[in-house]
Design an enzyme around this catalytic site. Structure first.
Site, PDB file in Angstrom:
ATOM      1  N   HIS A 279       0.828  -1.209   0.000  1.00 18.20           N
ATOM      2  CA  HIS A 279       0.000   0.000   0.000  1.00 18.20           C
ATOM      3  C   HIS A 279       0.859   1.254   0.000  1.00 18.20           C
ATOM      4  CE1 HIS A 279      -3.506   2.480   0.876  1.00 18.20           C
ATOM      5  NE2 HIS A 279      -2.879   2.986   1.919  1.00 18.20           N
ATOM      6  N   PHE A 280       1.919   1.240   0.790  1.00 22.57           N
ATOM      7  CA  PHE A 280       2.880   2.344   0.823  1.00 22.57           C
ATOM      8  C   PHE A 280       4.067   1.943  -0.057  1.00 22.57           C
ATOM      9  CE2 PHE A 280       0.487   2.784   4.775  1.00 22.57           C
ATOM     10  CZ  PHE A 280       0.176   4.132   4.791  1.00 22.57           C
TER      11      PHE A 280
END
Length: 314
Positions: A279-280
């Site tokens: 996600h990051f």
């Protein structure tokens, strides 16, 4: 669209440019921000996600600051910015976007590329609709503007929007727990050893501060307004056709890769890359992200504009 291995990229692009850590007052609130690069270089406005802060850009900023001006604020309630109690501040995406609007006014920013990650997406799209003349292009990293980007985890979250009281405890436990913070980063990555556990420990510490449960509950309850706004954002993209680079971590447990490819419907010229990251994306692929961003940004540098190459920053 491509899915190249990071090993295909050359050596890191590193500089000795330094980040400045500053605050500015916006409507009575102390807004903290990171800034690097020369002020007269092309500007990138970096908008962070949940439950992070401008700190998520720490690895990226020095890789771009020799040629670009980077500005990364913390929203109210996040990072080092003021976090007034929810009884005194309306924690909605409209309100956070308004604060970002006023933040850019306070810094005198008049034209920039928007870099959107997670919560930075709904905040940034609202800002773009209000200030379209300022937007030079978009860099989108796991920020959703299409229904198909919302994966299976959103079934329980939609139930929370339908009946907040019945589902709030369950949703908040996932949103504010240490394990939830870890999973947001690592996701299903086959390379968990590449992730620094200090990242989610720090985020958990932020989420454990007094008043955070109410702040984050109010804000995520308001997330339903983002989903309702997707058609409006899509129409804006179709009308304005901003140059767009999409960098999407395929191991994201929350946002499906279909959310990345969906941007091609409104932006057929968009560059879309699926990366081996979560996600990051910057946790695992900061070097590759920096190279792709430089190529995208350099191709859109005004004709005759020089590169800054480590010139002194103010």
């Amino acid at each position: 669209m491509s899915a190249e291995s990071p090993r295909a990229w050359g050596p890191n692009i590193a500089t000795h440019a330094t980040t400045r850590y500053r605050t500015v007052e916006v409507e009575g609130l102390k807004i903290f921000y990171r800034e690097a690069g020369a002020a007269d270089a092309p500007t990138l406005l970096l908008l962070h996600g949940f439950p992070s802060s401008s700190r998520m850009f720490d690895a990226l900023i020095p890789l771009l600051a020799s040629d670009y001006h980077l500005v990364a604020p913390d929203y109210p309630g996040f990072g080092q910015s003021d976090a007034p109690p929810a009884s005194d501040f309306d924690y909605t995406f409209d309100h956070l976007a308004h604060i970002v609007d006023r933040f850019t006014d306070a810094l005198g920013l008049t034209g920039y590329f928007l870099c959107l990650q997670d919560y930075g997406g709904p905040i940034g799209f609202r800002h773009a609709l209000r200030r379209p003349e300022r937007i030079r292009g978009l860099i989108i990293q796991n920020a959703v503007a299409h229904e198909e980007g919302l994966g299976p985890m959103w079934v329980a979250r939609r139930a929370f929007w339908r009946d907040r009281q019945a589902h709030e405890a369950t949703v908040l436990a996932a949103f504010t727990s240490l394990e939830g913070a870890r999973l947001r980063h690592v996701g299903s990555s086959p390379n968990p050893e590449r992730y620094n556990p200090d990242t989610w420990l720090d985020e958990f510490a932020m989420l454990s501060r007094p008043g955070q449960e109410r702040i984050q509950s109010d804000l995520f309850y308001d997330y339903r307004t983002n989903v309702a706004s997707y058609p409006t954002w899509q129409a804006w993209l179709s009308e304005h056709r901003p140059p767009t680079l999409v960098l999407w971590g395929r191991f994201d447990p929350s946002f499906a890769v279909d959310g990345a490819t969906a941007y091609a419907r409104q932006l057929p010229d968009a560059e879309i890359h699926l990366l081996d990251a979560g996600h990051f994306v910057l946790d695992e692929a900061a070097d590759e992200v920096a190279v792709r961003m430089r190529r995208f940004l350099d191709a859109r540098r005004p004709a005759g504009a020089p590169h800054t190459h480590n010139r002194r920053s103010p």
